[in-house]
Enzyme design. Structure first.
Site, short mmCIF file in Angstrom:
data_model
loop_
_atom_site.label_atom_id
_atom_site.label_comp_id
_atom_site.label_asym_id
_atom_site.label_seq_id
_atom_site.Cartn_x
_atom_site.Cartn_y
_atom_site.Cartn_z
N ALA A 246 -75.92 -33.08 -126.29
CA ALA A 246 -75.05 -32.52 -125.26
C ALA A 246 -75.71 -31.34 -124.53
CB ALA A 246 -73.73 -32.10 -125.88
N HIS A 247 -74.99 -30.80 -123.56
CA HIS A 247 -75.55 -29.74 -122.72
C HIS A 247 -75.80 -28.45 -123.50
CE1 HIS A 247 -71.12 -28.80 -121.40
NE2 HIS A 247 -71.33 -28.48 -122.66
#
Length: 339
Positions: A246-247
């Site tokens: 994920a980010h």
């Protein structure tokens, strides 16, 4: 400021216009004509940026910033330092997201030749049929790119890389000798939403992906770009198929992740960490060097260096094994009693 290779600058805009666009209220009219050029989180705010505050526990970060303006809830206006214009709103992060959409726009593929005339390909680059390369992209010597792969605007790929078929790469800086297997998606927007004036809205993802030298990304795996900063995968880390990063995640060197591993946003992972298949990590967790997570383990809190954890929620493996054995024994004993 977002990397101009990947994002267009649509500013400046006055605070009066931002207030009207977001539904916020300027606390003082004297700041109405003040221009801002970008959005930024508290730690990156400058005199040309607008930021936001949602929790008083981060107020110290606002006091230390140089932001031109800040979106805050009315009951937190007293946390904004002198010199920083106050934009009052019940949803500061939602207003920030709308401001980000107004000030920044991702660079998109242009119509025209499949390989943009503005792209730079060094000697020995080999392209299979159907490859698309956007303007400003750079590909290093000896790199091969498989059929129907799309390389977005501004992407930089190093030398002697092997990019397989049907890969999409955007908003990314990639080192040498990187391998990306079929169907992987690098640099797509991370998952982020917040409440806006008319319901949920996406939070613009304004960061990048950085894959350092000799990284391997497995087939159909996803590495999301950062929301504010970068998502970074360290040198020689090997990622299996069907893995989600994920980010804002930062992964160290020489890590391994087996298939179906899922890493939530803003996780920090040290060097030499190992993940068994289907392991997962909650957001904002830190995993120290040399840690090991067993297959199916769910890490919900910070993990010390060198330890091996398993189970859900994950805990030291010996503890997990004792608890599992005790539970199995109790269940077996109860079954015998009932019979």
């Amino acid at each position: 400021m977002p990397d101009p290779r990947f994002f267009e600058d649509l500013g400046p805009v006055t605070l009066e216009e931002l207030a009207a666009l977001t539904g916020a209220e300027l606390a003082t009219r004297e700041a109405a004509d003040r221009p801002v050029r970008a959005v930024a989180i508290l730690s990156q705010a400058t005199a040309e940026t607008v930021t936001f505050l949602t929790d008083r526990k981060h107020a110290a970060g606002l006091l230390g910033s140089r932001a031109a303006a800040c979106f805050v809830q009315p009951n937190q206006a007293d946390t904004v330092p002198a010199g920083c214009a106050v934009l009052l709103t019940p949803s500061p992060q939602g207003a920030y997201a709308i401001a980000a959409q107004r000030l920044h726009r991702p660079r998109l593929m242009e119509t025209g030749p499949a390989v943009s005339p503005d792209a730079r390909l060094e000697e020995g680059v080999r392209l299979a049929p159907g490859v698309v390369i956007g303007p400003g992209a750079q590909v290093g010597r000896g790199t091969t790119i498989g059929a129907n792969t799309v390389i977005g605007p501004g992407v930089t790929i190093g030398r002697d890389c092997a990019i397989s078929a049907n890969v999409t790469i955007g908003f990314a800086l990639i080192g040498d000798r990187v391998k990306i297997l079929a169907g992987a998606a690098i640099g797509e927007a991370g998952f982020g939403a917040t409440v806006g004036p008319a319901g949920l809205i996406d939070i613009p993802q304004l960061g990048r992906v950085i894959l350092q030298d000799a990284v391997t990304i497995g087939a159909n795996s996803c590495v999301d770009r950062g929301a504010f900063g970068d998502t970074v995968i360290g040198e020689n880390t090997k990622i299996d198929n069907l893995v989600q990063i994920a980010h804002n995640v930062r992964v160290g060197r020489n890590c391994v992740m087996a298939a179906h591993t899922g890493i939530s946003g803003s996780v920090t992972i040290g060097d030499g960490v190992q993940f068994g298949g289907k392991a997962g990590v909650a957001d904002h967790v830190a995993i120290a060097d040399g840690a090991r997570i067993g297959a199916g383990g769910g890490v919900m809190r910070d993990m010390p260096a060198g330890e091996t954890w398993a189970g859900y929620p994950a805990r030291p493996i010996r503890q997990w094994m004792r608890e599992t054995a005790w539970l199995a024994k109790r269940a077996s004993s109860k079954k015998g009693t009932e019979e």
